[in-house]
Design a protein around this motif. Structure first.
Motif, mmCIF file in Angstrom:
data_model
loop_
_atom_site.group_PDB
_atom_site.id
_atom_site.type_symbol
_atom_site.label_atom_id
_atom_site.label_comp_id
_atom_site.label_asym_id
_atom_site.label_seq_id
_atom_site.Cartn_x
_atom_site.Cartn_y
_atom_site.Cartn_z
ATOM 1 N N PRO A 186 0.809 -1.296 0.058
ATOM 2 C CA PRO A 186 0.231 -0.015 0.007
ATOM 3 C C PRO A 186 0.729 1.122 -0.114
ATOM 4 C CG PRO A 186 -0.042 -1.099 2.165
ATOM 5 C CD PRO A 186 0.736 -2.138 1.037
ATOM 6 N N ASN A 187 2.010 1.190 0.451
ATOM 7 C CA ASN A 187 3.099 2.514 0.497
ATOM 8 C C ASN A 187 3.794 2.578 -0.734
ATOM 9 O OD1 ASN A 187 2.063 2.893 3.173
ATOM 10 N ND2 ASN A 187 3.792 2.092 4.088
ATOM 11 N N THR A 188 4.421 1.531 -1.350
ATOM 12 C CA THR A 188 5.007 1.720 -2.516
ATOM 13 C C THR A 188 4.393 1.134 -3.820
ATOM 14 O OG1 THR A 188 5.828 -0.624 -2.370
ATOM 15 C CG2 THR A 188 7.028 1.304 -0.857
ATOM 16 N N GLY A 189 3.414 0.527 -3.925
ATOM 17 C CA GLY A 189 2.529 0.411 -5.108
ATOM 18 C C GLY A 189 3.321 -0.871 -5.664
ATOM 19 N N ARG A 190 4.217 -1.496 -5.118
ATOM 20 C CA ARG A 190 5.197 -2.574 -5.685
ATOM 21 C C ARG A 190 4.603 -4.141 -5.286
ATOM 22 N NH1 ARG A 190 10.452 -1.382 -7.225
ATOM 23 N NH2 ARG A 190 10.425 -3.159 -8.444
ATOM 24 N N THR A 191 4.585 -5.119 -6.166
ATOM 25 C CA THR A 191 4.304 -6.445 -5.825
ATOM 26 C C THR A 191 5.170 -7.033 -4.922
ATOM 27 O OG1 THR A 191 2.902 -6.538 -7.906
ATOM 28 C CG2 THR A 191 3.544 -8.623 -6.564
ATOM 29 N N MET A 192 4.995 -7.363 -3.609
ATOM 30 C CA MET A 192 5.742 -7.777 -2.750
ATOM 31 C C MET A 192 5.287 -9.425 -2.757
ATOM 32 S SD MET A 192 7.686 -5.547 -1.360
ATOM 33 C CE MET A 192 8.082 -6.203 -0.059
ATOM 34 N N ILE A 193 6.609 -10.230 -2.471
ATOM 35 C CA ILE A 193 6.592 -11.632 -2.052
ATOM 36 C C ILE A 193 7.248 -11.739 -0.920
ATOM 37 C CG2 ILE A 193 7.065 -14.035 -3.025
ATOM 38 C CD1 ILE A 193 7.181 -12.792 -5.766
ATOM 39 N N TYR A 194 6.396 -12.302 0.138
ATOM 40 C CA TYR A 194 7.110 -12.364 1.648
ATOM 41 C C TYR A 194 7.390 -13.888 1.783
ATOM 42 C CZ TYR A 194 5.095 -7.870 2.327
ATOM 43 O OH TYR A 194 4.735 -6.559 2.136
ATOM 44 N N VAL A 195 8.746 -14.218 2.096
ATOM 45 C CA VAL A 195 9.382 -15.714 2.179
ATOM 46 C C VAL A 195 9.762 -15.621 3.631
ATOM 47 C CG1 VAL A 195 10.790 -17.267 1.218
ATOM 48 C CG2 VAL A 195 9.861 -15.492 -0.412
ATOM 49 N N ALA A 196 9.132 -16.782 4.207
ATOM 50 C CA ALA A 196 9.795 -17.332 5.588
ATOM 51 C C ALA A 196 10.966 -17.878 5.357
ATOM 52 C CB ALA A 196 8.714 -17.953 6.520
ATOM 53 N N CYS A 197 11.981 -17.539 5.873
ATOM 54 C CA CYS A 197 13.337 -18.198 5.998
ATOM 55 C C CYS A 197 14.152 -18.601 7.137
ATOM 56 C CB CYS A 197 14.164 -17.153 5.226
ATOM 57 S SG CYS A 197 13.851 -16.735 3.298
ATOM 58 N N ASP A 198 14.917 -19.634 7.054
ATOM 59 C CA ASP A 198 15.715 -19.919 8.416
ATOM 60 C C ASP A 198 17.071 -19.801 8.130
ATOM 61 O OD1 ASP A 198 13.486 -20.764 10.085
ATOM 62 O OD2 ASP A 198 13.623 -22.980 9.467
ATOM 63 N N VAL A 199 17.944 -19.422 9.192
ATOM 64 C CA VAL A 199 19.255 -19.269 9.075
ATOM 65 C C VAL A 199 19.812 -20.560 9.000
ATOM 66 C CG1 VAL A 199 21.347 -18.052 10.200
ATOM 67 C CG2 VAL A 199 19.106 -16.772 10.358
ATOM 68 N N VAL A 200 20.843 -20.458 7.815
ATOM 69 C CA VAL A 200 21.551 -21.701 7.720
ATOM 70 C C VAL A 200 22.951 -21.561 8.309
ATOM 71 C CG1 VAL A 200 22.795 -23.138 6.018
ATOM 72 C CG2 VAL A 200 20.450 -22.440 5.545
ATOM 73 N N GLU A 201 23.618 -20.637 7.960
ATOM 74 C CA GLU A 201 24.772 -20.072 8.785
ATOM 75 C C GLU A 201 25.175 -18.522 8.653
ATOM 76 O OE1 GLU A 201 28.227 -21.931 6.798
ATOM 77 O OE2 GLU A 201 27.891 -21.238 5.000
ATOM 78 N N GLY A 202 26.035 -18.148 9.473
ATOM 79 C CA GLY A 202 26.423 -16.561 9.271
ATOM 80 C C GLY A 202 25.785 -15.850 10.392
ATOM 81 N N GLU A 203 26.395 -14.634 10.628
ATOM 82 C CA GLU A 203 25.920 -13.579 11.352
ATOM 83 C C GLU A 203 25.451 -12.416 10.702
ATOM 84 O OE1 GLU A 203 25.556 -13.934 15.010
ATOM 85 O OE2 GLU A 203 26.035 -16.161 14.509
ATOM 86 N N ALA A 204 24.233 -11.961 10.846
ATOM 87 C CA ALA A 204 24.068 -10.606 10.242
ATOM 88 C C ALA A 204 24.865 -9.459 10.247
ATOM 89 C CB ALA A 204 22.512 -10.365 10.576
ATOM 90 N N SER A 205 25.168 -8.833 9.308
ATOM 91 C CA SER A 205 25.639 -7.530 9.449
ATOM 92 C C SER A 205 25.354 -6.686 8.152
ATOM 93 C CB SER A 205 27.354 -7.855 9.490
ATOM 94 O OG SER A 205 27.660 -8.525 8.528
ATOM 95 N N VAL A 206 25.935 -5.516 8.170
ATOM 96 C CA VAL A 206 25.600 -4.707 6.933
ATOM 97 C C VAL A 206 26.641 -4.854 6.089
ATOM 98 C CG1 VAL A 206 25.566 -2.160 6.001
ATOM 99 C CG2 VAL A 206 24.342 -2.776 8.111
ATOM 100 N N VAL A 207 26.199 -5.794 4.907
ATOM 101 C CA VAL A 207 27.213 -6.279 3.967
ATOM 102 C C VAL A 207 27.072 -4.958 2.759
ATOM 103 C CG1 VAL A 207 27.682 -7.812 2.155
ATOM 104 C CG2 VAL A 207 27.299 -8.636 4.536
ATOM 105 N N ASP A 208 25.732 -4.603 2.423
ATOM 106 C CA ASP A 208 25.552 -3.853 1.198
ATOM 107 C C ASP A 208 25.554 -2.508 1.784
ATOM 108 O OD1 ASP A 208 24.923 -2.510 -0.784
ATOM 109 O OD2 ASP A 208 23.074 -3.621 -1.652
ATOM 110 N N ASP A 209 26.563 -1.898 1.888
ATOM 111 C CA ASP A 209 26.502 -0.512 2.791
ATOM 112 C C ASP A 209 26.243 0.706 1.984
ATOM 113 O OD1 ASP A 209 28.847 -0.223 1.175
ATOM 114 O OD2 ASP A 209 30.130 0.061 3.119
#
Length: 134
Positions: free
Chosen positions: A75-98
């Protein structure tokens, strides 16, 4: 206004240890600054593949699709959104794409409205209600 159809946006809804991963965009999209890792579905990709790829590109996390939660026109962007539930396989979240992100955060059910002060899409909210600790 262009008649060109813009590709859908796939969002990775990543829950680990009762908390959901949110990323803060460098540039707001409408009123959205905190949101799920997300990006455009590329040619030849499914929404699930795009969500998994975007999670890796933006946060460094390797995730696996659990299920597609739903699809809608945002409703805010007018874009079609697909929401996907995901589980972490490995890694720690950080800002990679700065270039796109300034921060990442893991939020539980109580904190989430501090990051996202508006209601989530119904099937996403149901998933979060079932998986987040309060």
């Amino acid at each position: 206004m262009s008649d060109e159809v813009r590709p859908p946006i796939a969002a990775a809804v990543i829950v680990r240890d009762g908390k959901v991963l949110l990323v803060k965009r460098r540039v707001k999209e409408g009123s959205l600054s905190w949101q799920f890792p997300a990006g455009e579905v590329e040619a030849g990709e499914t929404g699930s593949q795009a969500a998994v790829r975007e999670a890796k590109e933006e946060t460094g996390l390797t995730v696996a699709e659990v299920k597609v939660l739903g699809e809608r026109v945002h409703p805010n962007t007018g874009r079609t959104m697909i929401y996907v539930a995901c589980d972490v396989v490995e890694g720690e979240a950080s800002v990679v794409d700065d270039e796109e992100l300034v921060e990442v955060a893991w939020s539980d059910g109580k904190q989430i409205t501090e990051y996202v002060p508006y209601p989530f899409y119904g099937p996403v909210q149901e998933h979060l209600d079932a998986t987040l600790s309060s």
